[in-house]
Motif scaffolding. Structure first.
Motif, mmCIF file in Angstrom:
data_model
loop_
_atom_site.group_PDB
_atom_site.id
_atom_site.type_symbol
_atom_site.label_atom_id
_atom_site.label_comp_id
_atom_site.label_asym_id
_atom_site.label_seq_id
_atom_site.Cartn_x
_atom_site.Cartn_y
_atom_site.Cartn_z
ATOM 1 N N SER A 239 4.620 15.456 0.950
ATOM 2 C CA SER A 239 3.768 15.852 0.168
ATOM 3 C C SER A 239 4.110 16.634 -1.101
ATOM 4 O O SER A 239 4.698 17.583 -0.934
ATOM 5 C CB SER A 239 2.484 16.640 0.645
ATOM 6 O OG SER A 239 1.673 17.201 -0.098
ATOM 7 N N ALA B 64 8.643 7.964 -0.479
ATOM 8 C CA ALA B 64 7.652 6.928 -0.317
ATOM 9 C C ALA B 64 8.153 5.562 -0.551
ATOM 10 O O ALA B 64 7.519 4.411 -0.320
ATOM 11 C CB ALA B 64 6.882 7.013 -1.903
ATOM 12 N N HIS C 228 4.774 11.528 5.750
ATOM 13 C CA HIS C 228 5.408 11.125 4.426
ATOM 14 C C HIS C 228 5.188 12.743 3.744
ATOM 15 O O HIS C 228 4.317 13.472 4.030
ATOM 16 C CB HIS C 228 4.657 10.261 3.767
ATOM 17 C CG HIS C 228 4.875 8.767 4.357
ATOM 18 N ND1 HIS C 228 6.118 8.271 4.041
ATOM 19 C CD2 HIS C 228 4.156 8.127 4.980
ATOM 20 C CE1 HIS C 228 5.953 7.003 4.435
ATOM 21 N NE2 HIS C 228 4.819 6.974 5.437
ATOM 22 N N VAL D 134 0.899 -1.308 -0.094
ATOM 23 C CA VAL D 134 -0.104 -0.131 -0.130
ATOM 24 C C VAL D 134 0.856 1.248 -0.049
ATOM 25 O O VAL D 134 1.826 1.485 0.754
ATOM 26 C CB VAL D 134 -0.907 -0.049 1.237
ATOM 27 C CG1 VAL D 134 -1.551 1.252 1.317
ATOM 28 C CG2 VAL D 134 -1.749 -1.089 1.055
ATOM 29 N N ALA D 135 0.586 2.359 -0.979
ATOM 30 C CA ALA D 135 1.437 3.532 -1.071
ATOM 31 C C ALA D 135 1.212 4.354 0.163
ATOM 32 O O ALA D 135 -0.154 4.404 0.824
ATOM 33 C CB ALA D 135 1.108 4.308 -2.416
ATOM 34 N N PRO D 136 2.242 4.799 0.760
ATOM 35 C CA PRO D 136 2.088 5.615 1.809
ATOM 36 C C PRO D 136 1.194 7.047 1.652
ATOM 37 O O PRO D 136 1.302 7.461 0.426
ATOM 38 C CB PRO D 136 3.709 6.068 2.499
ATOM 39 C CG PRO D 136 4.366 5.714 0.992
ATOM 40 C CD PRO D 136 3.801 4.982 0.503
ATOM 41 N N ILE D 137 0.427 7.324 2.790
ATOM 42 C CA ILE D 137 -0.337 8.631 2.529
ATOM 43 C C ILE D 137 0.457 9.811 2.525
ATOM 44 O O ILE D 137 1.192 10.079 3.457
ATOM 45 C CB ILE D 137 -1.269 8.646 3.526
ATOM 46 C CG1 ILE D 137 -2.234 7.451 3.338
ATOM 47 C CG2 ILE D 137 -2.290 9.962 3.437
ATOM 48 C CD1 ILE D 137 -3.304 7.294 4.416
ATOM 49 N N ALA D 138 0.645 10.639 1.534
ATOM 50 C CA ALA D 138 1.451 11.896 1.501
ATOM 51 C C ALA D 138 0.610 13.127 2.370
ATOM 52 O O ALA D 138 0.188 13.909 1.653
ATOM 53 C CB ALA D 138 1.842 12.393 0.074
ATOM 54 N N ASP D 139 0.718 12.872 3.482
ATOM 55 C CA ASP D 139 -0.006 13.829 4.358
ATOM 56 C C ASP D 139 1.043 14.850 4.812
ATOM 57 O O ASP D 139 0.499 15.978 5.517
ATOM 58 C CB ASP D 139 -0.344 12.976 5.606
ATOM 59 C CG ASP D 139 0.955 12.583 6.568
ATOM 60 O OD1 ASP D 139 2.000 12.705 5.939
ATOM 61 O OD2 ASP D 139 0.730 11.779 7.449
ATOM 62 N N ARG E 227 5.849 17.348 12.332
ATOM 63 C CA ARG E 227 6.329 16.310 11.170
ATOM 64 C C ARG E 227 7.500 15.696 11.487
ATOM 65 O O ARG E 227 8.234 16.135 12.381
ATOM 66 C CB ARG E 227 6.182 17.271 10.090
ATOM 67 C CG ARG E 227 7.074 18.528 10.078
ATOM 68 C CD ARG E 227 7.401 18.904 8.801
ATOM 69 N NE ARG E 227 6.298 19.858 8.392
ATOM 70 C CZ ARG E 227 5.869 21.048 8.757
ATOM 71 N NH1 ARG E 227 6.848 21.909 9.666
ATOM 72 N NH2 ARG E 227 4.835 21.616 8.576
#
Length: 306
Positions: free
Chosen positions: A15, A168, A13, A4-9, A111
């Motif tokens: 953005s 990612a 991760h 599952v691709a990481p969530i670019a929050d 972060r």
């Protein structure tokens, strides 16, 4: 089953849209102040006399000099033929040396250090191309990849894309700073400046010698990224941590316990600060909740001869 691709929050991760949007923040910063674009050798400005645009000085005419460069006023005043010399214009190149070791994937405020490092690197890229430099990035640590310097908005966009893509990916094995500096010395691609972005935990005994070798080739500046918990002694309390999917709590109560914990967490930025001070390198410390722009401008925006 695919991963599952990481969530670019923008917190855990990187953005990519945020890195691109940082361009507008950089556009409002003071413009880079560049005295010349003469190639540097280490920390000392050099001057190349050629067919550029910036007047350097005049000297007595020598056989073979271009008569179109004659300094007629000085010739008339002194009675001796003089010719003008000019500084050659060269395009500057910035190489960002980015730490992607596992210690960067840590954060207690706002972060992760890895995300803050990417934000700072993206701002540095936008700031560099604003000053008409080419910009590239060399990742060391968990990712060991190179994006060669490119110019203009395309160059900064390429850096932003690489930062997001590398973040990612699953982290690989750690790498020492000395090994990274050795690779950087081989992969300069004509860079006149290097910006190291790291938390300092990769600093090893051999790093000083490798850094000296890099300083002989380029102007080096260092941006240390640190979590607030690494910069000051934490108050008493229970602190939840997660590492490689394992969750655990650290309970800090007594003064000695909290002091030892702070000393251990702060070891990275202290080692990097000591390295910079010993070599006279410009450096700044950036915590994970701060805006990187001031630190980037302080390190890259001062007048320099190149």
């Amino acid at each position: 089953m695919s991963a599952v691709a990481p969530i670019a929050d923008g917190r855990v991760h990187v953005s990519l849209p945020e890195l691109i949007a940082l361009r507008s923040r950089v556009a409002r910063a003071p413009a880079p102040s560049v005295t010349s674009r003469v190639q540097r050798s280490g920390q000392r400005p050099s001057r190349l006399h050629g067919r550029g645009m910036d007047y350097a000085e005049s000297r007595v005419y020598q056989a073979g000099d271009d008569v179109r460069r004659m300094d007629w006023r000085l010739t008339a005043r002194s009675g001796v033929a003089h010719t003008k010399l000019f500084q050659e214009e060269r395009e500057g190149r910035l190489l960002i040396l980015l730490d992607t070791n596992v210690s960067m994937r840590f954060g207690t405020r706002t972060r992760f250090k890895s995300v803050q490092a990417a934000r700072a690197a993206a701002m540095a890229a936008w700031y560099a191309v604003r000053g008409a430099d080419r910009v590239g990035v060399l990742a060391f640590g968990g990712q060991r990849q190179l994006l060669r310097p490119q110019g203009g908005s395309r160059g900064a966009l390429a850096v932003a894309g690489a930062l997001a893509a590398w973040d990612a990916l699953p982290p690989g094995e750690d790498e020492s700073l000395s090994a990274a500096l050795q690779r950087a010395g081989r992969l300069m691609h004509g860079a006149s400046r290097v910006l190291l972005v790291s938390d300092g935990f990769a600093v090893d005994a051999a790093a000083r010698g490798r850094m000296l070798g890099l300083v002989a080739k380029a102007e080096v500046a260092v941006l240390t990224v640190a979590d607030p918990l690494e910069l000051s002694e934490p108050p008493a309390g229970r602190y939840p941590f997660a590492h490689r999917g394992v969750h655990y709590d650290v309970v800090l109560q007594g003064e000695r316990q909290r002091s030892d914990f702070a000393r251990s967490l702060g070891e990275g930025h202290r080692r990097l600060d000591e390295l910079c001070d010993s070599l006279g390198l410009r450096h700044r410390t950036l915590d994970t909740s701060a805006d990187p722009l001031d630190a980037v401008v302080a390190l890259l925006g001062t007048a320099r001869g190149r």
